[in-house]
Design an enzyme around this catalytic site. Structure first.
Site, PDB file in Angstrom:
ATOM      1  CE  LYS B  76      -3.915   1.906   2.681  1.00 32.52           C
ATOM      2  NZ  LYS B  76      -4.815   1.843   3.501  1.00 32.52           N
ATOM      3  CB  SER B 152      -8.072   3.660   2.630  1.00 29.15           C
ATOM      4  OG  SER B 152      -7.311   2.939   3.838  1.00 29.15           O
ATOM      5  CB  SER B 176      -8.424   1.058   5.787  1.00 31.07           C
ATOM      6  OG  SER B 176      -9.098   2.201   5.609  1.00 31.07           O
TER       7      SER B 176
END
Lengths: 97, 488
Positions: B76, B152, B176
């Site tokens: 990420k 997210s 997330s």
């Protein structure tokens, strides 16, 4: 409470070092008011005598010896900076003219 | 069949027996990326040259027992990678091309010989539940590209679901990792707060953030967690606990497991097809010898309000570091220093990030601190107490991960509160600091995945994994693969 004024929004933006246009100030006034109103449901709960939680673990004051060590170099630290000069970060004038 | 339909353990054996090479795995990764990326947009930065070079290096050495030898992975984009662009999907960091160090989790993955394929898309600074807050191109759901992948960590979930990498790392502040895992039909774990080092994770809300793995199977997930978990002196909030062998906990045996099902997690607001899938899953657990009872988490309905006050307050402090001095963009239009801060931040941050900084600054400001921030901290205590009480009697808590399957692109973007409400089932877990996993447990009539959430006691990832694995072994949802396109 529950209502936030446009003046408050502008004040908060200044504290947060954000620039907001008139249009944005109006949008944030509406949105933050509704979020704050939503958040006020917490007032339904009696929290008298309840300790606030800042941290979920049983950790307290994690200490280490304060010993200097080489971690990075000056050149490395400066390489992502928008502006630097003579081995230092350079910023615009602090005083307004 | 793709090479990525195999588990890490199976690939380890194939590599060891010289049936395949690491270069084959990296080829598979980039082949798939070239096929699907223009629809899925899971990646922000690809590191193909270095990945291919690393594959050749690994192929020229012996595997020597590295736990993730040659496995293609994605990271990420809020986890810093030395020398590899790290943007947090923000325009503010669009030129942050040369970070100085690797996050501890990246160091640990590299020590076990992964191949880093690239950096994964996300909501800007991890603020969002749909990936629509990426300031670049939003990621789409591989099961139906008209739907969001969740957020997210939407890029992290979509890349695994689409078969672009074998596993990824995400971060979870209010859901997330678990919410996008549910929306994309993969396995995603948010570990106990403090289990995985946050050193090198760009901080959003420091008392809630945790890094965790997203994978296609529970076994792979446990294997990655074994590598990234552990105390780190660079993170003073990382816990000094013994790390067990998570893969050894996967016995398939849940006889006598005591499951609590909060009635609030099956209440109205939870879509009937999601409720149905969860009740079906509970029947599977019964058939495996586990028992379940309905319980209550009476304060869970206050979790969303509590979370948005606390996380935004922490964010407003954490994001003060983006000042245009040391890294990131600087506005060209500034006259003096304060003006430079303001213009750089206003030009560099997207709308949701500004909204949360404003909310947090307000909640912490003089005259409002006690009424909002401190009040929320007290309610957080009550939410944590609810879990503590249930875990005195039960081994795990089970419910849905999300109230609905993946929603449509654009459906909730105009109303922040509707978007926030989507995280109601994942947020309490972060507030309590306990571990939670999402695993696939079925599909909606439109063919969108549904996630089952299993929540455990502090540092009891073993029981969470054991319960997840036993269900996975008894079902086949995790073996389904998306046809990337507009409709399934």
């Amino acid at each position: 409470m529950g209502e936030i004024t446009k003046e408050q929004v502008k004040h908060v933006a200044n504290l947060a070092r954000l620039e907001v246009s008139e249009e944005e100030a109006e949008m944030f006034t509406k949105q933050l008011s509704s979020i704050i109103k939503f958040a006020e449901q917490l007032n339904e709960i009696d929290t008298e005598g309840i300790q606030p939680t800042t941290h979920v673990l049983d950790l307290k004051n994690v200490m280490r010896k304060d010993e200097p060590r080489q971690w990075t170099t000056r050149e490395e630290a400066l390489k992502n900076a928008p502006d630097h000069k003579d081995g230092q970060f350079r910023v615009p004038s602090i005083l307004a003219e | 069949m793709s090479l990525f339909d195999h588990s890490i353990k199976e690939l380890e054996a194939k590599l060891h027996n010289k049936e395949i090479t690491v270069s084959d795995l990296v080829d598979e990764s980039y082949k798939r990326i070239h096929e699907v990326e223009d629809k899925v947009h899971a990646f922000l930065t690809l590191d193909e040259e270095n990945a291919r070079r690393k594959a050749e290096e690994l192929d020229a050495t012996e595997d020597a027992g590295a736990k993730l030898f040659g496995i293609p992975a994605g990271i990420k984009d809020n986890i810093v990678t030395k020398g590899l662009r790290t943007t947090c999907a923000s325009q503010f960091l669009r030129n942050f091309d040369d970070p100085l160090y690797d996050a501890t989790v990246v160091e640990k993955l590299n020590a076990e010989k992964i191949v880093n394929i690239g950096k994964l898309n996300m909501d800007e600074f991890a603020m969002g539940s749909s990936n629509e807050n990426s300031s670049f191109t939003p990621t789409r759901n591989p099961w139906n590209i008209n739907h969001v992948p969740g957020g997210s960590s939407g890029g992290s979930a979509a890349a695994v679901a689409a078969g672009e990498v074998l596993f990824s790392l995400g971060s979870d502040t209010g859901g997330s990792i678990r919410q996008p895992a549910a929306f994309c039909g993969v396995v995603g774990l948010k570990p106990t707060y403090g289990l995985v080092s946050r050193f090198g994770l760009v901080a959003f809300a420091s008392s809630l953030d945790q890094i965790g793995p997203l994978t296609r199977s529970v076994e792979d997930n446990a294997r990655v967690l074994e590598v990234i978990a552990g105390h780190d002196k660079m993170d003073s909030t990382s816990a000094n606990v013994e790390i067990p062998s998570y893969t050894e906990a996967l016995t398939g045996d849940v006889k006598g497991l005591k499951i609590a099902v909060p009635k609030e997690y099956l209440a109205e607001g939870v879509n009937p097809e999601v409720r149905e899938a969860v009740l079906e899953a509970l029947k599977v657990y019964e058939s495996l010898g586990a028992t379940w009872e309905e319980v209550s988490l009476p304060h869970s309905k206050y979790a969303v309000a509590t979370y948005y006050l606390l996380s935004s307050s922490e964010a407003s402090a954490n994001l003060a570091r983006f000042d245009g001095v040391r890294y990131g963009v600087r506005s060209e239009n500034a006259e003096n220093m304060v003006d430079m801060f303001k213009k750089s931040r206003s030009e560099g941050f997207g709308e949701e990030v500004k909204r949360r900084i404003m909310l947090g600054t307000f909640a912490l400001s003089s005259g409002y601190y006690d009424a909002y921030y401190k009040k929320a901290q007290k309610v957080r205590t009550l939410i944590k107490n609810d879990f503590d009480k249930i875990f005195e009697e039960y081994d795990v808590v089970i419910g849905p991960t999300t109230p609905t399957p993946a929603f449509k692109v654009g459906e909730k973007i105009d109303d922040p509160l509707t978007m926030y409400a989507n995280d109601i089932l994942t947020i309490p877990v972060n507030l309590a600091g306990v571990p939670g996993i999402s695993i696939p447990c079925g599909f909606s009539p439109e063919g969108l995945p549904i996630g089952l959430q299993i929540i455990g006691k502090h540092f009891d990832e073993n029981t969470v994994y054991r319960a997840a694995h036993a269900y996975e072994q008894a079902t086949d949802h995790h073996t389904k693969r998306p046809q990337i396109g507009g409709a399934n």
